[in-house]
Design a protein around this motif. Structure first.
Motif, PDB file in Angstrom:
ATOM      1  N   ASP A  32      21.957  68.721  87.185  1.00 21.68           N
ATOM      2  CA  ASP A  32      22.943  67.638  87.142  1.00 21.68           C
ATOM      3  C   ASP A  32      24.149  68.022  86.281  1.00 21.68           C
ATOM      4  OD1 ASP A  32      21.626  65.899  88.809  1.00 21.68           O
ATOM      5  OD2 ASP A  32      20.687  64.736  87.204  1.00 21.68           O
ATOM      6  N   ALA A  33      23.886  68.630  85.141  1.00 23.71           N
ATOM      7  CA  ALA A  33      24.974  69.027  84.243  1.00 23.71           C
ATOM      8  C   ALA A  33      25.872  70.069  84.900  1.00 23.71           C
ATOM      9  CB  ALA A  33      24.403  69.564  82.931  1.00 23.71           C
ATOM     10  N   ILE A  34      25.266  71.009  85.606  1.00 21.33           N
ATOM     11  CA  ILE A  34      26.040  72.024  86.319  1.00 21.33           C
ATOM     12  C   ILE A  34      26.865  71.381  87.424  1.00 21.33           C
ATOM     13  CG2 ILE A  34      25.830  73.965  87.929  1.00 21.33           C
ATOM     14  CD1 ILE A  34      23.509  74.991  86.201  1.00 21.33           C
ATOM     15  N   ARG A  35      26.238  70.493  88.182  1.00 23.74           N
ATOM     16  CA  ARG A  35      26.952  69.846  89.291  1.00 23.74           C
ATOM     17  C   ARG A  35      28.166  69.072  88.786  1.00 23.74           C
ATOM     18  NH1 ARG A  35      26.657  64.672  91.873  1.00 23.74           N
ATOM     19  NH2 ARG A  35      24.819  64.073  90.667  1.00 23.74           N
ATOM     20  N   LEU A  95      34.643  74.705  82.994  1.00 23.72           N
ATOM     21  CA  LEU A  95      34.085  76.014  83.337  1.00 23.72           C
ATOM     22  C   LEU A  95      33.379  76.620  82.128  1.00 23.72           C
ATOM     23  CD1 LEU A  95      36.583  77.965  85.630  1.00 23.72           C
ATOM     24  CD2 LEU A  95      34.409  76.895  86.213  1.00 23.72           C
ATOM     25  N   THR A  96      33.951  76.412  80.945  1.00 18.67           N
ATOM     26  CA  THR A  96      33.289  76.860  79.723  1.00 18.67           C
ATOM     27  C   THR A  96      31.948  76.170  79.559  1.00 18.67           C
ATOM     28  OG1 THR A  96      35.426  77.239  78.654  1.00 18.67           O
ATOM     29  CG2 THR A  96      33.506  77.081  77.223  1.00 18.67           C
ATOM     30  N   LEU A  97      31.916  74.865  79.797  1.00 11.67           N
ATOM     31  CA  LEU A  97      30.666  74.107  79.719  1.00 11.67           C
ATOM     32  C   LEU A  97      29.650  74.647  80.716  1.00 11.67           C
ATOM     33  CD1 LEU A  97      28.991  71.698  78.718  1.00 11.67           C
ATOM     34  CD2 LEU A  97      30.168  70.280  80.413  1.00 11.67           C
ATOM     35  N   PHE A  98      30.072  74.901  81.937  1.00 14.26           N
ATOM     36  CA  PHE A  98      29.188  75.447  82.965  1.00 14.26           C
ATOM     37  C   PHE A  98      28.580  76.775  82.513  1.00 14.26           C
ATOM     38  CE2 PHE A  98      29.411  78.601  86.545  1.00 14.26           C
ATOM     39  CZ  PHE A  98      28.178  78.309  87.093  1.00 14.26           C
ATOM     40  N   LEU A  99      29.390  77.674  81.996  1.00 15.21           N
ATOM     41  CA  LEU A  99      28.899  78.989  81.581  1.00 15.21           C
ATOM     42  C   LEU A  99      27.977  78.884  80.365  1.00 15.21           C
ATOM     43  CD1 LEU A  99      32.152  81.096  82.069  1.00 15.21           C
ATOM     44  CD2 LEU A  99      30.108  81.080  83.513  1.00 15.21           C
ATOM     45  N   LYS A 100      28.237  77.921  79.495  1.00 12.25           N
ATOM     46  CA  LYS A 100      27.348  77.720  78.348  1.00 12.25           C
ATOM     47  C   LYS A 100      25.979  77.212  78.808  1.00 12.25           C
ATOM     48  CE  LYS A 100      30.490  77.100  74.463  1.00 12.25           C
ATOM     49  NZ  LYS A 100      30.872  76.240  73.322  1.00 12.25           N
ATOM     50  N   ILE A 101      25.970  76.343  79.800  1.00 13.42           N
ATOM     51  CA  ILE A 101      24.704  75.853  80.349  1.00 13.42           C
ATOM     52  C   ILE A 101      23.923  77.007  80.983  1.00 13.42           C
ATOM     53  CG2 ILE A 101      23.647  74.359  82.089  1.00 13.42           C
ATOM     54  CD1 ILE A 101      26.059  72.471  81.695  1.00 13.42           C
ATOM     55  N   VAL A 102      24.637  77.841  81.742  1.00 12.90           N
ATOM     56  CA  VAL A 102      24.005  79.003  82.369  1.00 12.90           C
ATOM     57  C   VAL A 102      23.392  79.913  81.308  1.00 12.90           C
ATOM     58  CG1 VAL A 102      24.509  81.158  83.599  1.00 12.90           C
ATOM     59  CG2 VAL A 102      25.429  78.985  84.448  1.00 12.90           C
ATOM     60  N   LYS A 103      24.149  80.166  80.255  1.00 11.69           N
ATOM     61  CA  LYS A 103      23.675  81.058  79.191  1.00 11.69           C
ATOM     62  C   LYS A 103      22.441  80.490  78.495  1.00 11.69           C
ATOM     63  CE  LYS A 103      25.192  83.197  74.846  1.00 11.69           C
ATOM     64  NZ  LYS A 103      26.307  83.325  73.873  1.00 11.69           N
ATOM     65  N   THR A 104      22.476  79.207  78.203  1.00 14.57           N
ATOM     66  CA  THR A 104      21.400  78.577  77.438  1.00 14.57           C
ATOM     67  C   THR A 104      20.160  78.312  78.279  1.00 14.57           C
ATOM     68  OG1 THR A 104      23.034  77.513  76.011  1.00 14.57           O
ATOM     69  CG2 THR A 104      20.793  76.626  75.970  1.00 14.57           C
ATOM     70  N   GLN A 105      20.354  77.706  79.440  1.00 15.74           N
ATOM     71  CA  GLN A 105      19.221  77.257  80.240  1.00 15.74           C
ATOM     72  C   GLN A 105      18.608  78.361  81.100  1.00 15.74           C
ATOM     73  OE1 GLN A 105      17.907  74.250  79.782  1.00 15.74           O
ATOM     74  NE2 GLN A 105      19.501  73.847  78.265  1.00 15.74           N
ATOM     75  N   PHE A 106      19.412  79.310  81.540  1.00 12.93           N
ATOM     76  CA  PHE A 106      18.905  80.391  82.389  1.00 12.93           C
ATOM     77  C   PHE A 106      18.667  81.672  81.604  1.00 12.93           C
ATOM     78  CE2 PHE A 106      21.259  78.391  86.251  1.00 12.93           C
ATOM     79  CZ  PHE A 106      20.301  77.380  86.283  1.00 12.93           C
ATOM     80  N   LYS A 107      18.914  81.615  80.277  1.00 14.15           N
ATOM     81  CA  LYS A 107      18.646  82.755  79.392  1.00 14.15           C
ATOM     82  C   LYS A 107      19.405  84.017  79.834  1.00 14.15           C
ATOM     83  CE  LYS A 107      15.667  80.008  77.482  1.00 14.15           C
ATOM     84  NZ  LYS A 107      16.034  79.243  76.264  1.00 14.15           N
ATOM     85  N   ILE A 108      20.664  83.827  80.250  1.00 11.86           N
ATOM     86  CA  ILE A 108      21.494  84.958  80.664  1.00 11.86           C
ATOM     87  C   ILE A 108      22.403  85.311  79.497  1.00 11.86           C
ATOM     88  CG2 ILE A 108      23.211  85.799  82.305  1.00 11.86           C
ATOM     89  CD1 ILE A 108      22.105  83.848  84.344  1.00 11.86           C
ATOM     90  N   PHE A 159      23.256  81.440  92.489  1.00 10.09           N
ATOM     91  CA  PHE A 159      22.224  80.584  91.901  1.00 10.09           C
ATOM     92  C   PHE A 159      21.533  79.737  92.968  1.00 10.09           C
ATOM     93  CE2 PHE A 159      24.610  80.824  87.677  1.00 10.09           C
ATOM     94  CZ  PHE A 159      23.714  81.732  87.154  1.00 10.09           C
ATOM     95  N   GLU A 160      22.299  79.251  93.939  1.00 11.33           N
ATOM     96  CA  GLU A 160      21.704  78.459  95.017  1.00 11.33           C
ATOM     97  C   GLU A 160      20.698  79.294  95.809  1.00 11.33           C
ATOM     98  OE1 GLU A 160      25.189  75.214  96.160  1.00 11.33           O
ATOM     99  OE2 GLU A 160      25.130  77.156  97.152  1.00 11.33           O
ATOM    100  N   SER A 161      21.062  80.535  96.111  1.00  8.22           N
ATOM    101  CA  SER A 161      20.147  81.400  96.867  1.00  8.22           C
ATOM    102  C   SER A 161      18.876  81.668  96.076  1.00  8.22           C
ATOM    103  CB  SER A 161      20.844  82.716  97.231  1.00  8.22           C
ATOM    104  OG  SER A 161      21.135  83.476  96.071  1.00  8.22           O
ATOM    105  N   GLN A 162      19.011  81.810  94.754  1.00  7.74           N
ATOM    106  CA  GLN A 162      17.834  82.024  93.916  1.00  7.74           C
ATOM    107  C   GLN A 162      16.929  80.795  93.911  1.00  7.74           C
ATOM    108  OE1 GLN A 162      17.059  85.043  92.088  1.00  7.74           O
ATOM    109  NE2 GLN A 162      18.557  85.687  93.602  1.00  7.74           N
ATOM    110  N   LEU A 163      17.523  79.625  93.820  1.00  6.04           N
ATOM    111  CA  LEU A 163      16.736  78.393  93.834  1.00  6.04           C
ATOM    112  C   LEU A 163      16.026  78.206  95.166  1.00  6.04           C
ATOM    113  CD1 LEU A 163      19.146  75.893  92.036  1.00  6.04           C
ATOM    114  CD2 LEU A 163      16.899  76.620  91.223  1.00  6.04           C
TER     115      LEU A 163
END
Length: 262
Positions: A40-43, A88-101, A227-231
């Motif tokens: 939801d946060a990413i969307r 976009l910064t928020l999106f990338l921070k979520i990716v970094k934190t939640q997906f451990k990238i 990310f969609e393809s991975q999900l």
């Protein structure tokens, strides 16, 4: 005259970063609550970017070619640029934190400079005197773009905006990049934002960063498709027909009675 934030339809083609069928938009019920809230946060962060980008292109076109008496104001244009940068910064921070990238992953390369620009805005009070006012840099950055009136045009116009006041136009630090391409069917291209970022140490030299908004959005589209393809691949052996329901609006119709009324 106050400028309204509206999309007038010159350029918006309906293409979205988050597709209607995306698991980011309709998460399967098999996901855990903490996974759903991440999607939801990413969307939301990306849909806000989508809206701002479409509106920005519309208003840049209006700025150059509209016959309206009131052109889009500078703050209106800059508001969408900064909204894209922020979310976009928020999106990338979520990716970094939640997906451990981790930060050294190549997926972040197209977004180089984004975090620095955003962080500089968060600490603008510390740069106003030392970096901005002494060097004639614009307070909210330099915005430029290429525009052509029709898709089959063989000529266009390059516009550069300087945000804020100045006393000598010869000293204004504003620039733009000439598109290195053959004329194509895009009405607005090469949207560039240039800002000053904070020095790495207290007495360090100023540093300019340029963000190409078009490239940021296309890179985000590629990333979200990955990310969609991975999900989707993770759901192959599961029943995912049942989906979460998103975005609820509740209206309460009430009668207001003031205390002096009987």
């Amino acid at each position: 005259m106050r400028e309204e934030l509206t999309i007038i339809g010159y350029l918006y083609n309906g293409k979205m970063l988050i597709k209607d069928t995306s698991p980011f938009r309709k998460p399967p019920l098999i996901l855990l609550p903490e996974q759903v809230i991440t999607l939801d946060a990413i969307r939301y962060s990306l849909e806000i970017c989508d809206i701002s980008y479409s509106r920005l292109k519309d208003n840049l076109y209006r700025f150059n070619f509209s016959n309206e008496k009131s052109k889009p104001s500078f703050p209106l244009l800059y508001s969408d640029v900064w909204t894209i940068i922020q979310h976009l910064t928020l999106f990338l921070k979520i990716v970094k934190t939640q997906f451990k990238i981790t930060q050294d992953n190549p997926i972040y390369e197209p977004f180089e400079g984004l975090f620095e620009i955003r962080n500089a805005a968060q600490h603008i009070d510390e740069t106003l005197t030392d970096i901005l006012s002494k060097n004639n840099y614009s307070v909210y950055g330099n915005l430029s773009w290429y525009a052509q009136e029709k898709t089959d045009s063989k000529k266009g116009v390059i516009t550069s905006l300087y945000s804020g006041s100045f006393s000598n136009k010869e000293e204004v630090k504003a620039s733009a990049t000439i598109p290195s391409r053959n004329f194509q069917d895009q009405l607005i291209e090469q949207i560039e934002f240039k800002g000053i970022v904070r020095p790495s140490h207290r007495n360090g030299l100023k540093k300019e960063r340029i963000l190409v908004i078009d490239k940021l959005m296309s890179s985000t589209e590629q990333l979200i498709e990955f990310f969609e393809s991975q999900l989707i691949s993770q759901f192959e052996n599961h029943n995912v027909k049942e989906k979460h329901v998103s975005d609820l609006a509740v209206n309460l119709f009430v009668d207001i009675q003031y205390s002096n009324e009987k």
